[in-house]
Write an enzyme that holds these catalytic residues in place. Structure first.
Site, PDB file in Angstrom:
ATOM      1  CG  HIS A  69       2.839  -5.790  -0.878  1.00  0.00           C
ATOM      2  ND1 HIS A  69       4.088  -6.279  -0.592  1.00  0.00           N
ATOM      3  CD2 HIS A  69       2.531  -4.951   0.142  1.00  0.00           C
ATOM      4  CE1 HIS A  69       4.514  -5.770   0.560  1.00  0.00           C
ATOM      5  NE2 HIS A  69       3.584  -4.954   1.018  1.00  0.00           N
ATOM      6  CD  GLU A 118       0.729  -0.740   0.500  1.00  0.00           C
ATOM      7  OE1 GLU A 118       1.131  -0.342  -0.617  1.00  0.00           O
ATOM      8  OE2 GLU A 118       1.477  -1.271   1.350  1.00  0.00           O
ATOM      9  CG  HIS A 122       3.512   2.984  -1.460  1.00  0.00           C
ATOM     10  ND1 HIS A 122       4.870   3.107  -1.656  1.00  0.00           N
ATOM     11  CD2 HIS A 122       3.353   1.961  -0.569  1.00  0.00           C
ATOM     12  CE1 HIS A 122       5.513   2.196  -0.927  1.00  0.00           C
ATOM     13  NE2 HIS A 122       4.608   1.488  -0.262  1.00  0.00           N
TER      14      HIS A 122
END
Length: 259
Positions: A69, A118, A122
């Site tokens: 993920h 992502e 992040h």
């Protein structure tokens, strides 16, 4: 079964809205926790595709192995929105990315949108660390950690396989703690109306910021500020998951469309 390339690497040792937000690339809300974007640990988050598909109710076929993920710094998001995602930077990683880090919901569409999300959310924060300070390093190291952990094989080693029969949460905890030597975080979809058991969907293993060594996801006596607790609660609700409760747990087999 897990892809063959991911095996043998262990040295010894998840509402529709929720998952749509978690896997989209156009999430506009900023985090409650911003501060100076400081963070203390990295969270390698793997999810079980059949559970993701159950939550969004939109997948035709689900993969039969745990996939990435994301690799998430705790307490920090969207650290540099001017650092745009460039697919060309990871062209050498695309084969593995498609296998181990797929967009399990939108598998037939532009899967790079998930990776873009992502990276912006992040990866730009993880880039504080030299080992993760470029797109290629961030995605490459995430793949390395995934293969090193080899979650699929570890669960199978302990006889924990997708089944219509229920396991106990302790079965998962004991197996992971025994192999990795650290306390993971196991997350579930809570039972919906008419259901009697929670469904495992996501497993987080944490790493130190300094040297990317495994560490407990929560240390005994660790205290969080109210702001940090709010950030973590928002993260959990966004992903549609809650920390699993002690007791029975459903590890759903993959679904396949009849052709």
């Amino acid at each position: 079964m897990a892809p063959a390339e991911a095996r043998g690497a262990l040295p010894g040792w998840i509402s529709v809205l929720g998952w749509g937000l978690a896997l989209c690339s156009l999430c506009g809300a900023g985090p409650l926790w911003s501060g100076s974007h400081e963070w203390k640990k990295l969270i390698l988050t793997q999810h079980w595709p059949p559970t993701v598909c159950k939550e969004v109710n939109s997948c035709q076929d689900s993969l039969d192995y745990w996939t990435i993920h994301g690799l998430w710094p705790d307490r920090a998001e969207d650290c540099n929105q001017s650092w745009h995602f460039n697919l060309d930077e990871i062209k050498d990683l695309l084969r593995d990315m498609k296998i181990y880090w797929p967009d399990v919901i939108h598998r037939s569409s532009n899967r790079s949108q998930f990776w873009k999300h992502e990276w912006v959310k992040h990866g730009t924060c993880a880039a504080q660390v030299d080992a993760l300070n470029s797109e290629k390093k961030y995605f490459g190291k995430s793949l390395d950690l995934y293969k090193q952990i080899d979650l699929n094989s570890v669960l199978q080693k302990f006889g924990i396989k997708p089944s219509i029969n229920y396991y106990q949460l302790a079965d998962f905890k004991d197996a992971l703690t025994r192999i990795y030597g650290v306390v993971p975080k196991i997350q579930c979809l809570m039972p919906e109306q008419g259901e009697s058991v929670q469904t495992v969907g996501q497993i987080e293993l944490c790493f130190t910021k300094e040297d990317l060594h495994l560490r407990n996801c929560t240390e005994p006596g660790e205290q969080l500020s109210s702001r940090q607790e709010a950030w973590l609660a928002m993260e959990a609700s966004t992903h549609g998951m809650m920390v699993c409760e002690d007791g029975p747990i459903f590890y759903p087999p993959p679904t396949k469309t009849q052709h």
